[in-house]
Structure formats: C-alpha cells, structure tokens
Design an enzyme around this catalytic site. Structure first.
Site, PDB file in Angstrom:
ATOM      1  N   LEU A  47       0.833  -1.216   0.054  1.00  0.00           N
ATOM      2  CA  LEU A  47       0.053  -0.001   0.004  1.00  0.00           C
ATOM      3  C   LEU A  47       0.974   1.134  -0.149  1.00  0.00           C
ATOM      4  O   LEU A  47       2.117   1.178   0.403  1.00  0.00           O
ATOM      5  CB  LEU A  47      -0.875  -0.130   1.097  1.00  0.00           C
ATOM      6  CG  LEU A  47      -1.790  -1.254   1.122  1.00  0.00           C
ATOM      7  CD1 LEU A  47      -2.667  -1.121   2.630  1.00  0.00           C
ATOM      8  CD2 LEU A  47      -2.957  -1.019   0.114  1.00  0.00           C
ATOM      9  N   SER A  48       0.448   2.326  -0.349  1.00  0.00           N
ATOM     10  CA  SER A  48       1.138   3.687  -0.385  1.00  0.00           C
ATOM     11  C   SER A  48       1.863   3.845   0.889  1.00  0.00           C
ATOM     12  O   SER A  48       2.988   4.403   1.108  1.00  0.00           O
ATOM     13  CB  SER A  48       0.169   4.905  -0.710  1.00  0.00           C
ATOM     14  OG  SER A  48      -0.606   5.080   0.280  1.00  0.00           O
ATOM     15  N   GLU A  49       1.046   3.393   2.193  1.00  0.00           N
ATOM     16  CA  GLU A  49       1.719   3.723   3.495  1.00  0.00           C
ATOM     17  C   GLU A  49       1.514   2.522   4.209  1.00  0.00           C
ATOM     18  O   GLU A  49       0.202   1.870   4.485  1.00  0.00           O
ATOM     19  CB  GLU A  49       1.332   5.038   4.006  1.00  0.00           C
ATOM     20  CG  GLU A  49       1.670   6.019   3.389  1.00  0.00           C
ATOM     21  CD  GLU A  49       2.921   6.825   3.422  1.00  0.00           C
ATOM     22  OE1 GLU A  49       3.777   6.261   4.177  1.00  0.00           O
ATOM     23  OE2 GLU A  49       3.225   7.389   2.745  1.00  0.00           O
ATOM     24  N   THR A  50       2.418   2.255   5.144  1.00  0.00           N
ATOM     25  CA  THR A  50       2.183   1.257   6.358  1.00  0.00           C
ATOM     26  C   THR A  50       2.664   1.760   7.586  1.00  0.00           C
ATOM     27  O   THR A  50       3.782   2.439   7.809  1.00  0.00           O
ATOM     28  CB  THR A  50       2.911  -0.056   5.977  1.00  0.00           C
ATOM     29  OG1 THR A  50       2.358  -0.892   5.106  1.00  0.00           O
ATOM     30  CG2 THR A  50       2.683  -1.148   7.381  1.00  0.00           C
ATOM     31  N   ILE A  71       9.098   7.428   5.397  1.00  0.00           N
ATOM     32  CA  ILE A  71       9.156   8.893   5.364  1.00  0.00           C
ATOM     33  C   ILE A  71       8.732   9.415   6.957  1.00  0.00           C
ATOM     34  O   ILE A  71       8.141   8.627   7.625  1.00  0.00           O
ATOM     35  CB  ILE A  71       7.699   9.329   4.371  1.00  0.00           C
ATOM     36  CG1 ILE A  71       6.655   8.986   4.893  1.00  0.00           C
ATOM     37  CG2 ILE A  71       8.316   8.954   2.995  1.00  0.00           C
ATOM     38  CD1 ILE A  71       5.337   9.380   4.107  1.00  0.00           C
TER      39      ILE A  71
END
Length: 276
Positions: A47-50, A71
């Site tokens: 996914l774009s973020e975890t 990030i």
C-alpha cells in the site's frame, strides 16, 4: 529464530465508504523492528503507506513506510492509525499524542474524525515551473511552483481546470529524479475548479508511490500555500482528491493560528495476522 506475530489492519482513510479514499496498513503488537524489516513488510503489504505503532506512556510512537522508503510523516496513515486505535479502545475521544520522526504531534479525535496538528506551512524553495510542465505533460501551470513542508517536504503547483488536472500524465521516472534533486518526496497539483475549495492529485514516484489517492500532508501544505500566496485565504478548507484513481475522498483543514489541523474519516476494511 522465533516466529514474530503481529496484528495488521487495512483501513480506507479520508472517507467513510469502503474502497474509496486512501488505503493504509496499520501494524500493531510487533516488537521493535529494524527499518529493513519494516520496509520489507511495507513492500509485502504493497500500500502507499504502512504505519507501525507502539504504545508509550505519553502516547503512541508511529513510524511510516512506503514500499520504497521511510518517510517522517503521513497524513492518511495517521488518520487510519488513530481511527483504528480509537475503535479498539486504545486511543481516547479528545486529545492524544503521536511521537513521530518530526517530533511529538497532537491528534484530536472528535465526532468520528481524526485530526492531525501539523507544523506551520513553510516555503523551503522554488521549483522550475517550465521543467514541471514538461514532466507533467501539460502546456500550462499556475504558479508559483514551490517546495513546502508541514513536516514532509513536497512540491505544489496549480492548474486551471479540473479537466486539465484529470488529464495529467507525468513521466514518473523524470518526476522521481526531479523530486530527489529538489529535496521533496513528490508534487501535488491542485485546481480551484472544484465543488469544494480545491481538488488535487499527488504524485510521489521518488518514494515508490506513482499517485496517492488522498494526501493529508499535502492538504495541510495546500491550505498554507493558498493562504501564503493570497489565492484563497480562509480559516477552514475542504479538499477533494482521488478521482483519477476512482478512490475519491475529502480532507478537512482548520487553522489554529499558523498551525493547520488536517482531519478526515476512516473505515476499517480488513483485519489479519502477520507472521514472519
């Protein structure tokens, strides 16, 4: 080596509808992991973020990973994380504290929305708008094109119409190089041609995310940009995003002095167990 087991959830953020908004994974109950393993998990979940979460005395420590990099801060994964923690009875209605790579941040949970207090929007540089036109494959952009941050450095530039926004087809390889050269993780393109205050698209191939459906950090930056450039000066905004990916969602921004609070709803989609 002992098998590590962690709870993992998938949520859609900046929406209350399933399969809309921005999906994020939240990993709970894991021991302290090294960055290489967390990056591998983020790549596996794809996914774009975890977000990886550890409860602490004064709040919750959270680290954010894209499939390509760690990030410092992610808005939609923060909304997903604290909505989940609230639903699980771990976070409380009202004020909570998140310990992140950008420091300790206030999180407000109120009326089923999660609000993240970001740092004051700050201009950190100017971007070459002619170069951006070429990279984004468009004839015209609305300047100024700026690099800004509210915790995560991102580029921002305008375009005249919603139709033009939807027709952007970036050269992802060149955009990744441009982003790295300018010290930003990606570029947010907005238009005021919206049924709300603005609509946008966010491209971040430099950190493994070609396009992000609904972006919390960029929403805080956009609100700051609109105020600092006198394009649309308000104390609260609603931004729409995600149309090009058929994952529409809304991000809300309210200012407390110079500090933007970025808020949204979320929906739990999946619960499982991670073993490795």
């Amino acid at each position: 080596m002992d098998v590590v087991k962690c709870r993992v959830f998938k949520l859609d953020a900046f929406t209350n509808q399933a399969f809309k908004g921005n999906p994020a994974a939240v990993v709970l109950d894991c021991p302290e992991l090294d960055a290489e393993i967390m990056l591998a998990i983020a790549g596996e979940l794809n996914l774009s973020e975890t977000a990886f979460v550890w409860p602490e005395k004064k709040g919750f420590r959270v680290r954010f990973f894209t499939p390509g990099d760690e990030i410092p801060l992610c808005g939609h994964a923060t909304v997903a994380t604290f909505y989940l923690l609230w639903r699980l009875g771990m976070a409380k209605e009202g004020m909570n504290k998140m310990i992140s790579k950008v420091g300790e941040l206030d999180i407000l949970i109120k009326d089923k929305k999660v609000w993240l207090k970001q740092l004051p929007p700050k201009i950190i540089g100017e971007l070459n708008i002619e170069e951006l036109k070429s990279i984004l494959g468009v004839k015209e952009l609305v300047g100024p094109a700026l690099a800004m941050t509210t915790g995560t450095p991102e580029g921002i530039v305008g375009i005249r119409t919603f139709n033009e926004l939807m027709n952007i087809k970036p050269n992802m390889e060149t955009l990744a190089e441009f982003s790295k050269e300018n010290g930003i993780i990606g570029v947010y393109v907005y238009t005021l041609d919206s049924k709300f205050d603005a609509a946008g698209r966010f491209f971040a191939p430099a950190v493994g995310v070609p396009e992000d459906p609904v972006t919390g950090t960029a929403s805080g930056i956009l609100a700051g940009y609109l105020r600092l450039t006198d394009k649309l000066t308000k104390d609260s905004y609603i931004f729409e995003q995600g149309h090009a990916l058929k994952r529409e969602g809304k991000a809300y921004v309210k200012f407390e002095g110079n500090y933007p609070w970025v808020g949204g709803e979320a929906r739990i989609i999946l619960e499982g167990q991670l073993e490795f």
